[in-house]
Enzyme design. Structure first.
Site, PDB file in Angstrom:
ATOM      1  N   THR A 355       0.640  -1.009   0.035  1.00 38.12           N
ATOM      2  CA  THR A 355      -0.001   0.008  -0.145  1.00 38.12           C
ATOM      3  C   THR A 355       0.823   1.190   0.000  1.00 38.12           C
ATOM      4  OG1 THR A 355      -1.739   1.258   1.335  1.00 38.12           O
ATOM      5  CG2 THR A 355      -0.235  -0.383   2.471  1.00 38.12           C
ATOM      6  N   ARG A 356       0.828   2.048  -1.004  1.00 41.96           N
ATOM      7  CA  ARG A 356       1.726   3.094  -1.229  1.00 41.96           C
ATOM      8  C   ARG A 356       1.200   4.439  -0.311  1.00 41.96           C
ATOM      9  NH1 ARG A 356       1.585   1.032  -6.540  1.00 41.96           N
ATOM     10  NH2 ARG A 356       3.417  -0.405  -6.846  1.00 41.96           N
ATOM     11  N   VAL A 357      -0.139   4.601  -0.112  1.00 37.97           N
ATOM     12  CA  VAL A 357      -0.608   5.997   0.539  1.00 37.97           C
ATOM     13  C   VAL A 357      -1.267   5.591   1.905  1.00 37.97           C
ATOM     14  CG1 VAL A 357      -0.464   7.544  -1.532  1.00 37.97           C
ATOM     15  CG2 VAL A 357      -2.555   6.103  -0.991  1.00 37.97           C
TER      16      VAL A 357
END
Lengths: 490, 146
Positions: A355-357
């Protein structure tokens, strides 16, 4: 319909004649001022959209399964493909053209029409993802958290529990005030019925069901309708976004969508690229997903959270379409079929999920829990690998493996169970503070179930949980707050 | 001289069927010429019909005749076709006038593909290169009722 055709003829003064039919693509000449994406109508009332333009030849995508014959007349509408949108569709299941699907009846009140292929909002209308999106699934919310406005691909083999997760995430968000849109792309009618039942007919979620719209295209529908489905769903999401409401949209699944687009493109004799997919498959999917995100609407932050699904085969998540989806989104959740077979529910593989954000919108407490849980699972996984060699395990390794079992028990959830964010944190606090040290997996599950029941019914208990969490910035703080619950839950 | 003859020949073609028939006859001439040892005049006379042959025979010599033949033969498939829908069986004179009028409006030779549709009641619909015009009685009645 014939009148509509005549009125189009009169309005635009242009006509075309069908010269070749390769369903769902129809080739016609004439219509000198036709534009890409424009709706056309055949003289039998069937609609199509202009899919390609060549010199003196127009490629039309037939939106119906009704046969078109060579020599039929075709007229331009002068309009792009639009679908009816509005609140009247809430709690309903419709097809991508906004018409009735199955037995679901739609109120006859007039609807607003919105273009299916609208341009994504620009950078000035966008806001950073700043609010957490709780899915109600502990393992996701703690280990691979999402933010409102995030685009997160959900990957996994068939029957690995993706749909159950998506339904739970959608219902959880709907209970949180968002509008839910579930787009079914080319699935069998029985799957569509199951999805309908899970979203609208579950006893606990009756109220939530009235805030969800299912946009469904079945495998029996023409390829053109299946292809249009995710765009229609996004148009519906944009309508609610413009009203200032958060929307969660599930696109189930984009692999089928890519296959349908490939089928149409090959019939249209477009030059095939990798795996025979057309060269613009990335562009088609990216321009669709670009329409989701976090936006500023009339000064208010509004999010369209998009959860596209990518289907893998035998756990191969590096296939063409899936890697495309990964590169145009903010992360992925991987549902591992091997874990599913081991009995893990949900079968999310936290090590292969990204999950990048999501982490940036978590509270310090949640972030701390997430870090501790993932490092414990990672360490335990290495130890388990080591234990395979038959080596004698020392006390600390045995303890780590037991802890792993316990943390997995905490993350274990039945398909229809939604665990509130506060409860997820408290449960982990009990585990981390060694308050359930001697409990077996079954005992832990029983306590969790008791916890959930009390949280839903006992207002005092709910307040106690909330205040314990508010006072904690780390797991250590949280553990020190748990003494008030020890009497009943340890 | 040969341009004038070609133009006269064009004016003789009114409908799509005329053009198809003529093109087929020209194909036949092309295929059979070796049987006649290059006797073009005789072959054309028997294959393409008296009216067309009469115009072609105005050519000064056989060289010019051949030049006109090839020029005309190659141009036939490129003639624009207008589809007209009429409510009645049109006469040759009617079609000739319509073809002349459409050709004048379009600025080049246009031949007609005629379709009969009784529901139009009277008048005609014209479709040419994707453009559509409705001059039917049906439309006039509909407009009036509206």
């Amino acid at each position: 319909m014939e009148q509509k055709f005549e009125s189009y003829l009169e309005k635009n003064g242009e006509i075309g004649f069908v010269i070749k039919v390769t369903q769902p693509l129809i080739y016609a000449n004439g219509l000198p001022r036709a534009t890409l994406g424009e709706v056309v109508m055949f003289e039998n009332g069937v609609e199509g959209i202009i899919f390609g333009l060549e010199e003196n030849l127009i490629e039309i995508l037939n939106l119906s399964s009704t046969a078109i014959k060579v020599g039929m007349r075709v007229a331009r509408s002068g309009e792009k493909l639009k679908m009816p949108v509005g609140e009247k569709f809430l709690g309903k299941i419709i097809n991508p053209l906004g018409r009735q699907f199955g037995a679901s009846s739609i109120p006859s009140e007039p609807a607003i029409f919105k273009e299916i292929n609208s341009k994504p909002l620009g950078i000035t209308a966008r806001k950073p993802v700043s609010r957490a999106m709780n899915t109600g699934v502990s393992i996701v919310d703690l280990l691979a958290p999402l933010g409102k406005g995030q685009r997160q691909v959900v990957l996994g083999d068939r029957k690995s529990g993706k749909t159950q997760f998506l339904i739970r995430a959608l219902l959880s968000q709907v209970e949180d005030g968002a509008i839910g849109i579930y787009c079914v792309i080319g699935k069998s009618k029985s799957v569509i019925r199951q999805t309908y039942q899970a979203l609208f007919e579950t006893r606990h979620h009756e109220q939530a069901g009235s805030k969800i719209i299912i946009i469904a295209s079945s495998a029996e529908d023409p390829a053109s309708l299946i292809y249009t489905a995710p765009f229609a769903a996004m148009a519906m999401a944009e309508y609610f976004r413009d009203l200032g409401q958060d929307v969660v949209i599930v696109l189930d699944d984009m692999t089928t969508h890519a296959k349908v687009y490939r089928e149409i493109s090959l019939l249209g004799r477009r030059f095939p690229g990798r795996n025979l997919y057309p060269g613009d498959i990335f562009s088609v999917h990216a321009s669709l997903l670009e329409r989701a995100g976090s936006f500023s609407v009339n000064g208010k932050e509004v999010a369209v959270t998009c959860l596209p699904v990518g289907e893998t085969a035998h756990g191969d998540f590096v296939n063409y379409i899936v890697t495309n989806l990964m590169s145009m989104t903010d992360g992925h959740l991987f549902f591992d079929y091997d874990l599913f077979l081991e009995g893990r529910r949900p079968a999310l593989n936290p090590f292969l999920s990204v999950t990048r954000v999501g982490h940036q919108v978590q509270t310090p407490l949640k972030r701390d829990i997430g870090m501790k849980a993932i490092s414990l699972l990672s360490f335990a996984s290495k130890m388990r690998f080591f234990a395979k060699f038959g080596a004698e395990l020392n006390e600390s390794v045995r303890e780590t493996l037991k802890k792993e079992e316990q943390v997995i028990a905490i993350f274990e959830q039945d398909a229809d169970v939604i665990i509130q964010s506060d409860l997820q944190l408290i449960l982990f606090g009990f585990f981390w503070g060694d308050l359930w040290k001697d409990k077996t997996q079954d005992e832990i599950k029983e306590i969790i179930s008791k916890f959930r029941e009390n949280y839903d019914s006992d207002q005092i208990f709910k307040t106690q949980v909330k205040s314990a969490i508010e006072r904690s910035n780390s797991v250590k703080d949280l553990v020190s707050q748990l003494s008030i619950f020890e009497k009943n839950y340890v | 001289m040969d341009d004038a003859i070609v133009k006269t020949l064009f004016n003789k073609i009114i409908t799509k069927n005329d053009a198809i028939e003529l093109a087929e006859n020209f194909d036949a001439v092309e295929k059979k010429i070796f049987l006649r040892h290059g006797d073009w005049k005789e072959l054309l006379k028997t294959q393409i019909g008296a009216d067309f042959y009469y115009i072609l025979s105005e050519a000064a010599d056989e060289k010019e005749l051949l030049s006109i033949f090839w020029k005309f033969h190659k141009t036939i498939p490129a003639i624009d076709i207008a589809r007209i829908d009429v409510a009645f069986e049109p006469t040759y004179e009617f079609l000739s006038k319509i073809s002349e009028w459409i050709s004048r409006e379009a600025g080049h030779k246009v031949i007609l593909d005629v379709n009969i549709s009784k529901k139009l009641i009277g008048g005609l619909q014209i479709s040419l290169k994707g453009l559509f015009a409705d001059f039917t009685l049906e439309k006039k009645i509909k407009d009036f009722l509206r």
